[in-house]
Design a protein around this motif. Structure first.
Motif, short mmCIF file in Angstrom:
data_model
loop_
_atom_site.label_atom_id
_atom_site.label_comp_id
_atom_site.label_asym_id
_atom_site.label_seq_id
_atom_site.Cartn_x
_atom_site.Cartn_y
_atom_site.Cartn_z
N PHE A 118 -13.19 -6.71 16.02
CA PHE A 118 -12.16 -7.03 15.04
C PHE A 118 -11.43 -8.33 15.40
O PHE A 118 -11.12 -9.14 14.54
CB PHE A 118 -11.15 -5.88 14.99
CG PHE A 118 -10.09 -6.05 13.94
CD1 PHE A 118 -10.26 -5.53 12.66
CD2 PHE A 118 -8.90 -6.73 14.21
CE1 PHE A 118 -9.29 -5.69 11.69
CE2 PHE A 118 -7.94 -6.91 13.24
CZ PHE A 118 -8.13 -6.39 11.97
N GLU A 125 0.82 -1.22 0.00
CA GLU A 125 0.00 0.00 0.00
C GLU A 125 0.85 1.26 0.00
O GLU A 125 0.33 2.37 -0.18
CB GLU A 125 -0.93 -0.03 1.22
CG GLU A 125 -1.90 -1.20 1.16
CD GLU A 125 -2.58 -1.46 2.51
OE1 GLU A 125 -2.49 -0.61 3.42
OE2 GLU A 125 -3.18 -2.55 2.66
N ASN A 171 -4.64 -3.71 22.82
CA ASN A 171 -4.66 -4.52 21.59
C ASN A 171 -3.85 -5.79 21.80
O ASN A 171 -2.63 -5.75 21.95
CB ASN A 171 -4.08 -3.69 20.44
CG ASN A 171 -4.30 -4.36 19.09
OD1 ASN A 171 -4.33 -5.59 19.00
ND2 ASN A 171 -4.46 -3.57 18.05
N GLN A 212 -0.75 0.44 18.59
CA GLN A 212 -1.59 0.66 19.78
C GLN A 212 -0.91 0.07 21.01
O GLN A 212 -0.05 -0.81 20.91
CB GLN A 212 -2.97 0.01 19.57
CG GLN A 212 -3.74 0.65 18.44
CD GLN A 212 -5.10 0.00 18.26
OE1 GLN A 212 -5.53 -0.77 19.10
NE2 GLN A 212 -5.76 0.33 17.17
N ARG A 250 2.35 3.00 2.19
CA ARG A 250 1.99 4.04 3.17
C ARG A 250 2.67 3.70 4.48
O ARG A 250 3.17 2.57 4.66
CB ARG A 250 0.49 4.11 3.35
CG ARG A 250 -0.13 2.83 3.88
CD ARG A 250 -1.60 3.01 4.12
NE ARG A 250 -2.25 1.75 4.49
CZ ARG A 250 -2.31 1.29 5.76
NH1 ARG A 250 -1.74 1.96 6.73
NH2 ARG A 250 -2.92 0.16 6.01
N THR A 270 -10.03 5.37 4.97
CA THR A 270 -10.00 6.24 6.13
C THR A 270 -9.10 7.44 5.90
O THR A 270 -9.28 8.48 6.52
CB THR A 270 -9.50 5.48 7.36
OG1 THR A 270 -8.16 5.05 7.11
CG2 THR A 270 -10.39 4.32 7.68
N ASP A 320 -9.98 -10.09 11.81
CA ASP A 320 -9.24 -11.31 12.13
C ASP A 320 -10.15 -12.53 12.21
O ASP A 320 -9.67 -13.65 12.42
CB ASP A 320 -8.48 -11.14 13.45
CG ASP A 320 -7.15 -10.42 13.23
OD1 ASP A 320 -6.83 -10.16 12.05
OD2 ASP A 320 -6.44 -10.13 14.21
N ARG A 353 -9.86 -4.14 7.77
CA ARG A 353 -8.67 -3.92 6.93
C ARG A 353 -9.04 -3.37 5.55
O ARG A 353 -8.33 -2.56 4.99
CB ARG A 353 -7.93 -5.24 6.73
CG ARG A 353 -7.23 -5.71 7.97
CD ARG A 353 -6.17 -6.73 7.65
NE ARG A 353 -5.64 -7.26 8.91
CZ ARG A 353 -6.13 -8.30 9.53
NH1 ARG A 353 -7.14 -8.96 9.00
NH2 ARG A 353 -5.62 -8.70 10.66
N GLU A 392 -9.27 0.49 5.45
CA GLU A 392 -8.23 1.35 5.99
C GLU A 392 -7.82 2.44 5.02
O GLU A 392 -7.59 3.57 5.41
CB GLU A 392 -7.03 0.52 6.40
CG GLU A 392 -7.25 -0.21 7.71
CD GLU A 392 -6.01 -0.94 8.16
OE1 GLU A 392 -4.95 -0.31 8.21
OE2 GLU A 392 -6.12 -2.14 8.43
N ARG A 393 -7.71 2.12 3.75
CA ARG A 393 -7.28 3.14 2.80
C ARG A 393 -8.30 4.26 2.72
O ARG A 393 -7.96 5.41 2.61
CB ARG A 393 -7.09 2.53 1.40
CG ARG A 393 -5.95 1.54 1.33
CD ARG A 393 -4.65 2.14 1.77
NE ARG A 393 -4.20 3.22 0.89
CZ ARG A 393 -3.23 4.08 1.19
NH1 ARG A 393 -2.62 3.98 2.37
NH2 ARG A 393 -2.87 5.01 0.34
N GLN A 402 -9.62 -1.61 16.00
CA GLN A 402 -8.98 -1.71 14.70
C GLN A 402 -10.07 -1.68 13.66
O GLN A 402 -11.03 -2.45 13.74
CB GLN A 402 -8.23 -3.06 14.58
CG GLN A 402 -6.86 -3.06 15.24
CD GLN A 402 -6.17 -4.38 15.03
OE1 GLN A 402 -6.37 -5.31 15.80
NE2 GLN A 402 -5.37 -4.47 13.98
N PRO A 403 -9.92 -0.82 12.69
CA PRO A 403 -10.95 -0.78 11.65
C PRO A 403 -10.81 -1.99 10.74
O PRO A 403 -9.76 -2.64 10.72
CB PRO A 403 -10.65 0.51 10.90
CG PRO A 403 -9.19 0.73 11.13
CD PRO A 403 -8.87 0.17 12.47
N GLU A 457 0.33 2.42 10.64
CA GLU A 457 -0.40 3.21 11.65
C GLU A 457 0.32 3.13 12.99
O GLU A 457 1.09 2.20 13.24
CB GLU A 457 -1.82 2.67 11.80
CG GLU A 457 -2.66 2.92 10.57
CD GLU A 457 -4.08 2.46 10.76
OE1 GLU A 457 -4.33 1.72 11.71
OE2 GLU A 457 -4.92 2.84 9.95
N ALA A 458 -0.02 4.07 13.80
CA ALA A 458 0.58 4.08 15.14
C ALA A 458 0.26 2.77 15.86
O ALA A 458 -0.88 2.30 15.82
CB ALA A 458 0.03 5.26 15.94
N GLY A 477 -4.39 5.58 12.52
CA GLY A 477 -4.58 4.49 13.47
C GLY A 477 -5.12 4.95 14.81
O GLY A 477 -5.28 4.16 15.73
#
Lengths: 393, 874
Positions: free
Chosen positions: B228, A156, A169, A164, A158, B57, B244, B51, B54-55, B48-49, A161-162, B99
């Motif tokens: 998730f 991707e 998590n 967690q 990119r 977002t 998941d 997958r 995610e883009r 967690q959104p 993400e941070a 995130g």
């Protein structure tokens, strides 16, 4: 006889990092669930909040065995569990030692990107150079590396993400478990597996290192690890920020690196019950990430600008050079106290400079091209320190 | 417990928060939130959104909100508090990295007010991201939220849920299966997992499942509208997009109860969809108002878990709501156990007050099960005394009587045993049950049932009605009583085969039994008066009543029975009853005579109108049931006891006539003397039209034997009596008098007076009979020789013997025959005697006799001689 010896051997669980005796491990029935009804494993539920019905837990015989028969379905299971947390242990447990490598660092120090690129580099480039094969040990490792590390960066394009907090998590608490296999010529000159090791990588949310209580709760692995890579974002060093000026996109100011090191040191001292006047034996690789962003501040003749070449073994000469260069840079960047701290507390240590992405994604948040530099250096140094690979003098 | 205020809690990745370091942390909280609660909330606030979103977002703004589903969670903290969280994906954090998310929590000490936690999903004040203007400031403590401020939207109200379910016909069944899955998961550990195609759909499903359970049972119903991670799942989980979860066979068949609306590949439920799930799903889809009332009803129970025991609450509600449920005994017992354990005082009262309907639920069970359950209910009520429930129990018992005894025709005894237990166990039920039974509508129900009832059931009805009447003081009364209604109904619908059912309930109380008989007779008389039945039928009914009265007593003429008869004898209205009683007793007794005598002795001690009325009926009946001998004996008793003097002339004549037949002419029979004397005397005194001949002859028997001269009245009597009586009288006299003679003269003197009594023809027959009786004699004694001499010398010219002429030929013939069959020695003796007789007056006859006898004697002698000679030759 061998089984009896193995049975009393102490191992460390790569999930909960509790020590256990091989002879005390239970097993989990691996029959298809249609054949042997699964049930909720209360230990798994307590440790991991995983209440899904699983294969039955089969008590071991009290000595080392390779399999246990399920009394209900008569299936012989080889899936060994940690006696403490009931996580599935690597199938090589008992045969190969587990090596736990912790990647720690402040928030935004680039830990996740480092792991993402490091693993890919070992697989694709460093491994073949050193006759090493890195393979994931289980499906969760495959999935997690692919979903959380590889895909964002390589597919991707990119930034990741941070990360967690491990408190919120459970995925963050799950390590990446790999088998590192070394091949070479045997006595009669044929290709053969010479040895293998289980590598366990931990990514850590920076904020989980900010609090000593949290560290002691979710970061036990640090003081039970076989090597620590402490990533430091040089862009967090005030002198560096000053020297770079406004032309560089800088991240926000974060926790002071020395604070994390201090907490880590204290955690290890407590966890290993080390006296304050004794040095920590865990090898510590202090790695400055995002090194491409400070290229302008590094002398052109420094070897740090070039990639390392570890062919057939760890390039110790290169390490000595870059280690000296990094310490010099740290002193220049007003980080003398950090050097002092590392040298004082850690018997084995090294300073590294690396760049996982080869670019600064701040602002765009995109990674158009991954161009890693020296990401493998601290890792290979740790392997060498643990005797897994040799050193090229 | 209701939480009256809620603590607030913010968790996100921020620069400044409560941890003192940047990153994911609790940004702010209300003062007083416990540290342990905060730690736990932090752990539960992960997000967690999906997958595959995610883009999207990264586009930020509205697209961000659309792409990443908000996760609403209801969780139970270890401290026991309830937390409701809204977690929203918020894109970039303070450092510009994606995130980040924002969790806003409300923490309640107990239940979140008088609502479902799910209602809070629609709370309009959820915070979805940190206010940028305040992000760099130190956080202020968050204010507490009072219940008043929790103005809950109606997004997930029951009407909205009804709309949601009605959008697709299959959703109702799906919901029922989801609720079943929640029950099943409590035992097998499989959580509910719903995969929806939209976040809104997921929330509605979660809301439907949660609102299928009462507010009080939400404790274990943790939920997440977007989940998730397969680990850390809650009781009810919804998800969407790529997560998941694998949705493979393992998850679907063994780890979760999966409802996958993306692929329509749901878990197969091993368990049936039970009563509770299907009912609440149905109500939610079609009658949400009722479901809401059910949930209100459930507030009366302290059950806090959403498990299968809710079926008891449901059943109780349905019963209370007027539904007629049919339940097995085990379920009833379980229900009572449940109420005993979880019922608040209000619930207990409700259950007990609904005993009627409650036990109606068992109506199809066998009566013994119903009774057992009722007793258990009584026991239950006894342990939880509540004066308000007595009426319910009374009505429940009455309904049981109606149903089982009057409708199902079950044996009444268990019901009455139960009534005893009920009255002993629960105060006030006695009075209330009596009142209830006496209510017009209840009596009407009983009366209406009468046509279908047999005697035992009628008896049960009477027992209950009488009991109630006695309790309410309306007994005894001849008019308008419930008992009267019952009897009238029984008489009007069919010929009652018995009245025992009406009397048995009071048969141990002579007083009440008298009242009952009086009542029944009154009804019969009134019916006759009203021409509803004719008099004859009425009389039959009364006699049947008497017969049934007799059947009440196993012991013959017990004290109670006699007491009642004593009462009845005082009023001629009861004549038929007494007579029926006597008839039945006589019929049933083995020794009828003995029984009658006992009855007569006990009942007819004093003269009464009844005697006069009953005597002819008694005589007729006795005649029909007693043997002739017994009947005559009875008549004799009446004669000897001078009872006939109290009888009408006609009745007395009949009795005397019968008694007279018992009179013998045996001189030793003094009893006959007495009877005959009384009879003759009474006939004469009362100038009866009947003949006293036999009695009179009896009086002359001894004189006749002694050959004394009988008075003229004796001759008259001899002439009056019938032939049989004459034979009976004369034969012994003849025999005794002739056997005393030894010569011809004496013979003549003995026989002539007898023939002179007249009736020569009859006398000849007696004489021949007398001869016949002596024909077996082989000898000719002096009396017989005198007899031969008398008849061979019989002189027709002798006037004294004129009456004997009629029997002369017959007598001589009989004598001759006797001689000719005699042995030779006797015959020789007879020849010798005859030869010596004078020739006159019957020389020819005598000569014939001699010649015949000599010939006969000679023949016999030659035969004998021949035999002797023949014997010698051989």
């Amino acid at each position: 006889m061998l089984g009896a010896i193995k049975g009393i051997r102490s191992e460390i669980c790569p999930y909960c990092f509790e020590h256990f005796k091989l002879g005390k491990t239970p097993f989990r029935c691996t029959s298809p669930m249609s054949r042997c009804a699964p049930e909720v494993d209360s230990v798994l539920e307590r440790h991991w909040e995983d209440s899904r019905p699983m294969g039955k837990v089969l008590a071991g015989p009290g000595r080392f065995v390779r399999s246990v028969e399920c009394p209900d379905c008569s299936n012989k299971s080889r899936k060994r569990l940690c006696p403490t947390c009931h996580s599935d242990l690597p199938h090589t447990t008992g045969d190969f030692k587990n090596y736990v490598f912790a990647v720690i660092g402040a928030k935004e120090s680039g830990k996740s990107h480092y792991i993402s690129v490091l693993i890919n580099q070992i697989k694709k480039q460093v491994g073949p150079d050193l006759n090493m094969l890195l393979e994931p040990m289980n499906d969760p490792t495959i999935r997690r590396y692919r979903n959380d590390f590889y895909n964002p960066v390589y597919n991707e394009k990119r930034i990741i993400e941070a990360t967690q907090s491990a408190l919120a998590n459970r995925n963050v608490q799950s390590p990446l478990v790999y088998c590192l296999t070394f091949t070479g010529k045997n006595l009669i000159g044929r290709n053969a597996i010479k040895k293998a090791a289980v590598l366990v990588f931990f990514d850590t949310a920076g904020e989980d290192l900010d609090d000593e209580d949290t560290m002691s709760t979710v970061n036990k692995y640090i003081y039970r690890s076989d090597g620590i890579i402490l990533l430091i974002d040089p862009l967090q060093l005030p002198q560096v920020r000053n020297d770079l000026g406004d032309g560089t996109s800088l991240p926000g100011v974060n926790t002071e690196t020395t604070d994390i090191l201090t907490r880590t040191t204290r955690l290890i001292q407590k966890g290993q019950n080390i006296k304050p006047n004794a040095q920590i034996k865990i090898p510590l690789a202090v790695a400055f990430s995002k090194f491409d962003a400070v290229d302008s501040l590094v002398d052109d003749q420094f070897q740090l600008h070039a990639n390392g070449r570890h062919i057939g073994g760890f390039d110790d000469a290169d390490f000595q050079a870059t280690n000296s260069e990094m310490m010099a840079l740290l002193v220049r960047w007003d980080g003398h106290d950090l050097v002092q701290q590392v040298q004082t507390r850690y018997k084995r240590h090294g300073f590294f400079g690396l760049s996982a992405l080869g670019c600064n994604p701040h602002g765009s948040k995109e990674v158009p091209r991954v161009a890693p530099r020296r990401v493998e250096d601290p890792f290979l140094w740790l392997l060498a320190e643990n005797g897994l690979i040799g050193r090229n003098k | 417990m209701l939480g009256k205020t809620a603590h607030q809690f913010y968790y996100t990745s921020c620069k400044i928060g409560l941890s003192g370091y940047a990153g994911f942390q609790t940004r702010a909280e209300s003062t007083g939130l416990a540290l342990e609660d905060r730690r736990e909330l932090e752990r539960k606030s992960g997000y967690q959104p999906p997958r595959d979103t995610e883009r999207a977002t990264e586009a930020g703004g509205d697209l961000l909100a659309e792409a990443c589903p908000q996760s609403y969670k209801v969780i139970q903290l270890a401290s026991g508090r309830t937390a409701v969280l809204q977690i929203s994906y918020s894109g970039e954090d303070y450092s510009g990295r994606f995130g980040n998310y924002f969790a806003h929590g409300l923490v309640f000490d107990g239940r979140p007010g008088d609502s479902w936690p799910v209602d809070l999903f629609a709370w309009p004040r959820w915070v979805k991201a940190l206010n940028e203007a305040e992000a760099d400031k130190d956080p202020e403590p968050l204010p507490m939220i009072s219940l008043d401020e929790l103005a809950i939207g109606d997004d997930f109200g029951f009407p909205e849920l009804q709309d949601f379910l009605s959008e697709d016909a299959s959703r109702r069944d799906d919901l029922a299966k989801m609720v079943s899955s929640v029950f099943a998961g409590a035992s097998d550990g499989r959580k509910l997992l719903i995969r929806e195609v939209s976040a809104v759909g997921a929330m509605y499903w979660v809301a439907c499942v949660l609102k299928a359970f009462p507010r009080t049972c939400q404790a274990g119903l943790t939920c997440s509208t977007f989940q998730f991670d397969p680990r850390g799942t809650l009781a009810i989980n919804a998800t969407l997009g790529e997560t998941d979860f694998l949705f493979d066979e393992g998850e679907r068949k063994y780890q979760f109860y999966v409802f996958d609306f993306l692929t329509q590949n749901h878990s197969a439920l091993d368990v049936e969809t039970h009563e509770y799930p299907s009912t609440v799903a149905s109500w939610m889809a079609s009658d949400p108002e009722r479901l809401l009332r059910f949930h209100d009803f459930a507030e009366h129970f302290t059950l806090s878990e959403a498990d299968d025991r809710l079926k008891h609450v449901l059943r109780l509600f349905r019963i209370q709501d007027g539904e007629e449920l049919q339940l097995p005994e085990s379920d009833i017992n379980e229900m009572l156990d449940f109420v005993a354990t979880f019922g608040t005082p209000v619930a207990v009262r409700l259950v007990l007050q609904e005993s009627t309907a409650f036990l109606a639920a068992l109506a199809k069970a066998p009566v013994e099960i119903w009774v057992r359950s009722f007793k258990r209910l009584i026991g239950f009520a006894a342990t939880k005394p509540d004066p308000a429930v007595a009426s319910s129990f009374a009505m429940a018992w009455l309904e049981g009587l109606h149903h089982f005894v009057f409708s199902e025709l079950s044996a009444p005894q268990p019901l009455f045993s139960l009534r005893k237990t009920l009255l002993e166990s629960i105060s006030d039920t006695e009075h209330l049950l009596a009142i209830s039974t006496s209510l017009p509508e209840q009596l009407d129900r009983i009366v209406d049932a009468v046509p279908n009832l047999d005697a035992p059931r009628l008896e049960a009805a009477m027992a209950q009605v009488l009991w109630a009447s006695m309790q309410t003081g309306s007994w005894p009364s001849l008019q308008g009583t419930p008992a009267r209604q019952l009897i009238e109904a029984a008489i009007s619908v069919a010929d009652p085969t018995t009245f025992t059912w009406a009397m048995r309930p009071v048969h141990q109380s002579p007083k009440n039994l008298c009242h009952m008989i009086e009542l029944i007779v009154s009804i019969i008389k009134d019916s006759i008066a009203d021409k509803e039945i004719d008099a004859a039928y009425g009389a039959d009914l009364q006699m049947k009543l008497g017969q049934d009265f007799a059947d009440l007593f196993s012991e013959t003429l017990s004290q109670n029975q006699l007491s009642v008869i004593g009462f009845l004898l005082q009023d001629s209205n009861f004549n038929e009853v007494i007579f029926g009683d006597w008839q039945r007793g006589l019929e049933a007794s083995q020794d009828k005579m003995a029984w009658h005598l006992k009855y007569e002795s006990a009942v007819f001690g004093q003269p009464s109108n009844y005697q006069k009325w009953a005597l002819p009926r008694t005589i007729n009946h006795l005649h029909s049931v007693l043997s002739s001998k017994e009947f005559r004996e009875q008549m004799c008793r009446w004669v000897i006891s001078h009872r006939t003097k109290q009888m009408s002339k006609k009745n007395a004549e009949y009795v005397l006539q019968v008694a007279m037949k018992t009179v013998t002419f045996d001189p030793q029979d003094t009893h006959s003397d007495e009877i005959a004397s009384i009879i003759e005397k009474e006939i004469l005194e009362r100038k009866m039209s009947i003949s006293s001949g036999r009695a009179a002859l009896r009086i002359y028997t001894r004189s006749a034997i002694k050959a004394e001269k009988l008075p003229a009245s004796a001759s008259a009597a001899i002439k009056q009596v019938d032939q049989s009586t004459y034979f009976e009288f004369m034969l012994p006299i003849l025999s005794q008098r002739l056997e005393q003679v030894s010569d011809i003269k004496g013979y003549k003197n003995a026989i002539i007076p007898l023939i002179n009594y007249g009736r020569a023809g009859d006398f000849l027959q007696i004489y021949l009979l007398h001869m016949k009786n002596r024909s077996t004699s082989e000898r000719l004694d002096a009396f017989e020789l005198a007899e031969i001499g008398f008849w061979l010398n019989f002189d027709k010219s002798d006037k004294a013997c004129s009456d004997l002429e009629a029997i002369e030929i017959g007598a001589r013939k009989a004598l001759f025959l006797k001689i000719r069959v005699a042995n030779p020695k006797t015959m020789k003796k007879a020849l010798t005697f005859i030869r010596r007789l004078p020739n006159d007056p019957n020389a020819e006859i005598k000569g014939n006799w001699i010649m015949s006898l000599e010939t006969l004697s000679a023949e016999r002698g030659s035969w004998i001689q021949k035999i002797i000679t023949l014997g010698k030759r051989q």
